[in-house]
Design a protein around this motif. Structure first.
Motif, mmCIF file in Angstrom:
data_model
loop_
_atom_site.group_PDB
_atom_site.id
_atom_site.type_symbol
_atom_site.label_atom_id
_atom_site.label_comp_id
_atom_site.label_asym_id
_atom_site.label_seq_id
_atom_site.Cartn_x
_atom_site.Cartn_y
_atom_site.Cartn_z
ATOM 1 N N THR A 121 3.207 1.331 -1.059
ATOM 2 C CA THR A 121 4.086 1.700 -0.053
ATOM 3 C C THR A 121 3.890 3.135 0.185
ATOM 4 O O THR A 121 3.997 3.734 1.163
ATOM 5 N N GLN A 127 0.891 3.741 2.430
ATOM 6 C CA GLN A 127 1.440 3.578 3.779
ATOM 7 C C GLN A 127 2.123 4.479 4.439
ATOM 8 O O GLN A 127 1.971 4.984 5.567
ATOM 9 N N LYS A 130 1.266 6.353 7.896
ATOM 10 C CA LYS A 130 2.039 6.405 9.101
ATOM 11 C C LYS A 130 2.650 7.752 9.126
ATOM 12 O O LYS A 130 3.467 8.006 10.228
#
Length: 98
Positions: free
Chosen positions: A55, A58, A62
């Motif tokens: 996570t 990510q 992003k």
């Protein structure tokens, strides 16, 4: 004995409600500085992310906290976040939930 209420917070990546102990808080101080809040009590606007290395990766890809705090954060911030999450995950595996 009365059951204690477990504080829940929303994970910024998945949008799901998770117990606060399973999250790490990132805070933007009133002075505009963004950093990790290891105590969970620093002044400022906070956003939470799961204690999961995938996570955190990510979030770096992003640029999630750039959007959450409307500011441009350096890659070193995301690297620090990933290192902290990795350390906390390893610590939980060794010592269990504390």
């Amino acid at each position: 004995m009365k059951q204690r209420k477990i504080p829940m917070r929303k994970d910024i990546m998945t949008g799901e409600m998770v117990p606060k102990q399973e999250l790490v808080r990132v805070v933007k101080s009133p002075e505009g500085e963004v950093g990790l809040d290891t105590s969970g009590r620093a002044n400022g606007r906070g956003a939470y992310i799961k204690l999961d290395v995938e996570t955190a990766n990510q979030a770096k890809t992003k640029r999630t906290f750039d959007r959450a705090f409307s500011t441009k954060l350096p890659d070193s911030f995301y690297d620090e976040l990933i290192a902290y999450v990795d350390h906390q995950v390893a610590r939980r595996e060794l010592f269990g939930d504390e």
